[in-house]
Design a protein around this motif. Structure first.
Motif, short mmCIF file in Angstrom:
data_model
loop_
_atom_site.label_atom_id
_atom_site.label_comp_id
_atom_site.label_asym_id
_atom_site.label_seq_id
_atom_site.Cartn_x
_atom_site.Cartn_y
_atom_site.Cartn_z
N LEU A 1 0.83 -1.21 0.00
CA LEU A 1 0.00 0.00 0.00
C LEU A 1 0.86 1.25 0.00
N VAL A 2 1.90 1.24 0.82
CA VAL A 2 2.85 2.35 0.90
C VAL A 2 4.24 1.75 0.83
N THR A 3 5.25 2.59 0.64
CA THR A 3 6.60 2.07 0.53
C THR A 3 7.59 3.10 1.06
N TYR A 4 8.86 2.72 1.04
CA TYR A 4 9.93 3.63 1.46
C TYR A 4 10.63 4.21 0.24
N ASP A 5 11.02 5.49 0.33
CA ASP A 5 11.80 6.07 -0.75
C ASP A 5 13.28 6.09 -0.36
N LYS A 6 14.11 6.71 -1.19
CA LYS A 6 15.55 6.70 -0.95
C LYS A 6 15.96 7.53 0.26
N ASN A 7 15.05 8.34 0.78
CA ASN A 7 15.33 9.10 1.99
C ASN A 7 14.88 8.35 3.26
N GLY A 8 14.28 7.18 3.06
CA GLY A 8 13.77 6.44 4.20
C GLY A 8 12.40 6.89 4.66
N ASP A 9 11.75 7.74 3.85
CA ASP A 9 10.41 8.22 4.19
C ASP A 9 9.35 7.29 3.61
N ILE A 10 8.22 7.22 4.29
CA ILE A 10 7.10 6.43 3.78
C ILE A 10 6.32 7.28 2.77
N VAL A 11 6.13 6.71 1.58
CA VAL A 11 5.47 7.44 0.49
C VAL A 11 4.38 6.55 -0.10
N PRO A 12 3.47 7.11 -0.89
CA PRO A 12 2.40 6.32 -1.49
C PRO A 12 2.94 5.25 -2.43
N ALA A 13 2.22 4.15 -2.50
CA ALA A 13 2.49 3.11 -3.49
C ALA A 13 1.13 2.79 -4.13
N LEU A 14 0.51 1.67 -3.76
CA LEU A 14 -0.83 1.40 -4.30
C LEU A 14 -1.87 2.35 -3.73
N ALA A 15 -1.62 2.85 -2.54
CA ALA A 15 -2.51 3.86 -1.95
C ALA A 15 -2.06 5.24 -2.43
#
Length: 517
Positions: free
Chosen positions: A70-84
Motif C-alpha cells: 500500500l505504501v513504501t519507502y523512498d531513498k530518503n527512508g520516508d514512507i510514500v504512497p504506493a498502491l494507496a
C-alpha cells in the motif's frame, strides 16, 4: 558508521493526517537513457517468490519489484504512497487508505480494496507462514468501497504504517490466488517489473511492466537476476563484464574494486551477524549456555579477519549508536570473558564442556571465517564445535523445521522502528522466533507496551527494558555490524545503497530508476 537503524519512529507516530503522491524525476531532469537489461548477480538463492514469506536479501530485491504494498519507502527512508494514493489516520488505532485509480496487476486486472483485504488476511492466516503475521494479528480490515481500506486495532500501534510499507506486506490479486496460482513459482503483482521466466534458485528474468502506476518508470527494459553463490565467481563475472551489478561484494574485494575506475562500490551499514540457537534442544534451551557462547566469542577477531575492517563488534544490543533508542549502558555487556563462559557452563550442568553443531552458509566467505573463529574461541571455553557447511536454501529449510543446534545468520533490521525486535524475537514471528523455539513472556509484554505507547520518551524507556531482556535471555549472540556493499559498472546509473533498516531494500527501491549509459 552512520548506521541509522531505528532512528525513525515511523510516519504513523504523532501524525493525524498523511496525504501524498509520488514525485519522480523526469527523463529530461535526469537525462536518462531508456531501455536495456540489467544483468544482476545475487549471492543468495531465491527458492520461492511468495511475497508474504521473506526469503533473504536476493528475495527482497526480486519480489520487491514484482509486487507493491500500500505504501513504501523512498531513498530518503520516508514512507510514500504506493498502491494507496493517500491515507489518513483519524485516530491512533486506525489508518484509512485510498487506492489510486490507475493501479493494476500485471495481468491487467485493477487493484481493489477486496484484493487488499484478501492479501492482509492471507498474511494473518497461520497456514501461509507469513513473516508479518504477528504484526497484523488483531487488525480489523474493512472495505467501505472498492477503493477504500480501513485498518484498525483495539489499541494504538505506532508501528503499523511502517509494517505496511515492507515488501512482505505486498498486495496480491484475490481471484488469481484463489484460482490456483502457485505463488512460489508465479508472480502477478503491481510492481515496476513483471516475471518473464523463473528457474528457482538459479535465475529470474524480468521485463518492464507497461502498466506500472508511476509514469515513465521503470527506465530499464528488463532485469536478469542470476543467482551466483560463489564470492569469486560473482566478482569475476562483474570484472569480466558478464554482469553489470552484484550484491554482497566480498569484503576482501571492496578495497580493490573501489580502486578500479571501471566500477563503483556503494557501501552502507545496517546489517549484522549473529548466532541463532535452537531453544527447543538441550542444552540450548538454557540461557546460561547461550550466554556462555556469547562470552566466549572474540568479536574483534571476527571483525578484522572476516570483514577486513568493514565490521564493528556488537557487545550490547543491536541498536546503532546514532539512534535515539541507543542505550550506551549496555555496551560491553558481552566482552570476551572465558572465565565467565566456563562458570556459566558449569552452573548449567556442563563443567566438562559440551558438543555443539553449527550450520554455516557456504556461499559467503564471511560466514565461513566467522564460523572458524567461533570454533577456535569456543574450544577455549570447553565447547567442541563442529561446522556443517550448507547451501542457503538448506539452511533456511532446516531452520524452519528446527533441525539444527545453532547457525550463523546475517540480517539487517527490517523495520525502522525498535519494534523490529518483535519482527525477529516476538513469539508469533513465524519465520524467526518460532523456528528457533524462543518465547519469553516478559519480552512479549514489553513489546506490546512499546507498540501501544505513542509518547516517544516513554517508548525509549520501554525499549531499554526490551534490550535488557533480550541480552539476559540471549536467544541470539550478536557478533558485529557489517557494511553492505553493492558493486556495479560505471555505466549503471541511478543506484543508491541505503543504510539502516533499508539496506536490504536498496536494490528494489533503486531498480525502477536505474538506467544504463
Amino acid at each position: 558508521m552512520g548506521l541509522q537503524i531505528w532512528k525513525r519512529l515511523g510516519a504513523a507516530a504523532g501524525m493525524s493526517v498523511l496525504l501524498g503522491s509520488i514525485s519522480v524525476p523526469t527523463l529530461a531532469d535526469e537525462a536518462v537513457k531508456r531501455g536495456g537489461t540489467l544483468r544482476y548477480g545475487t549471492v543468495s538463492e531465491v527458492a520461492s517468490l511468495d511475497p508474504h514469506v521473506a526469503g533473504g536479501s536476493a528475495w527482497r530485491a526480486l519480489v520487491g519489484v514484482l509486487y507493491s504494498p500500500l505504501v513504501t519507502y523512498d531513498k530518503n527512508g520516508d514512507i510514500v504512497p504506493a498502491l494507496a494514493a493517500n491515507w489518513e489516520q483519524p485516530d491512533p488505532q486506525t489508518l484509512v487508505f485510498h487506492l489510486r485509480e490507475d493501479a493494476r496487476f500485471q495481468d491487467g486486472s485493477p487493484v481493489t480494496a477486496d484484493d487488499v483485504r484478501f492479501s492482509l488476511e492471507r498474511i494473518v492466516d497461520p497456514a501461509t507462514g507469513a513473516t508479518l503475521r504477528a504484526n497484523l494479528q488483531g487488525a480489523r480490515i474493512e472495505t467501505p468501497d472498492a477503493r477504500t481500506i480501513r485498518i484498525s486495532k483495539d489499541s494504538p500501534d505506532v508501528t503499523l504504517l511502517s509494517v505496511l510499507a515492507l515488501t512482505e506486506a505486498a498486495i496480491v490479486p484475490k481471484q488469481w490466488v484463489q484460482g490456483g496460482a502457485n505463488l512460489k513459482v508465479e508472480a502477478n503483482g503491481a510492481g515496476p517489473f513483471r516475471l518473464a521466466s523463473y528457474e528457482p534458485s538459479v535465475r529470474a528474468s524480468l521485463e518492464r511492466n507497461p502498466s506500472y502506476y508511476v509514469e515513465d518508470q521503470p527506465y530499464l527494459e528488463g532485469v536478469d537476476f542470476r543467482m551466483i553463490k560463489s564470492d569469486d565467481a560473482r566478482v569475476n563475472a562483474l570484472r569480466s563484464q558478464s554482469l553489470d551489478m552484484i550484491d554482497f561484494v566480498p569484503w576482501k574485494d571492496i578495497a580493490s574494486l573501489s580502486r578500479n575506475p571501471a566500477f563503483e562500490v556503494d557501501t552502507a551499514g545496517g546489517a549484522f551477524m549473529s548466532v541463532w540457537f535452537n531453544a527447543t534442544r538441550k542444552p540450548f534451551d538454557d540461557p546460561r549456555v547461550r550466554q556462555a557462547v556469547s562470552y566466549a566469542l572474540d568479536r574483534d577477531a571476527v571483525s578484522k579477519a572476516a570483514f577486513f575492517g568493514h565490521g564493528t563488534p556488537i557487545t550490547g544490543a543491536p541498536t546503532a549508536s546514532d539512534s535515539q533508542y541507543f542505550n550506551p549502558g549496555f555496551e560491553g555487556t558481552y566482552n570476551r570473558d572465558l572465565d565467565k563462559a566456563r562458570a556459566l557452563l558449569a552452573e548449567a550442568g556442563y563443567p566438562d564442556g559440551l558438543d555443539m553443531l553449527l550450520l554455516v552458509f557456504q556461499g559467503l566467505g564471511i560466514y565461513t571465517t566467522t564460523a572458524q573463529i567461533l570454533q577456535a574461541n569456543l574450544k577455549e571455553a570447553g565447547i567442541n564445535l563442529t561446522l556443517e557447511p550448507v547451501e542457503w536454501a538448506t539452511l533456511v529449510e532446516r531452520k524452519n523445521r528446527g533441525d539444527y543446534d545453532a547457525m550463523i545468520y546475517g540480517v539487517s533490521v527490517k523495520l525502522p522502528d525498535p519494534d523490529a525486535y518483535a519482527y525477529y524475537l516476538g513469539a508469533d514471528s513465524s519465520f524467526w522466533a518460532k523456528p528457533i523455539g524462543y518465547r519469553d513472556d516478559q519480552l512479549e509484554q514489553l513489546l506490546a507496551q512499546g507498540r501501544a505507547q505513542t509518547d516517544p520518551e516513554q517508548r525509549k524507556l520501554i525499549y531499554r527494558d526490551v534490550e535488557q531482556r533480550v541480552l539476559e535471555t540471549s536467544p541470539w549472540v550478536f557478533i558485529n555490524w557489517r557494511e553492505q556493499a553493492q558493486g556495479y559498472a560505471r555505466k549503471v546509473q541511478g543506484y543508491q545503497q541505503l543504510g539502516g533498516a533499508l539496506s536490504e531494500s536498496s536494490p528494489a527501491i533503486s531498480l525502477p530508476t536505474i538506467w544504463i549509459k
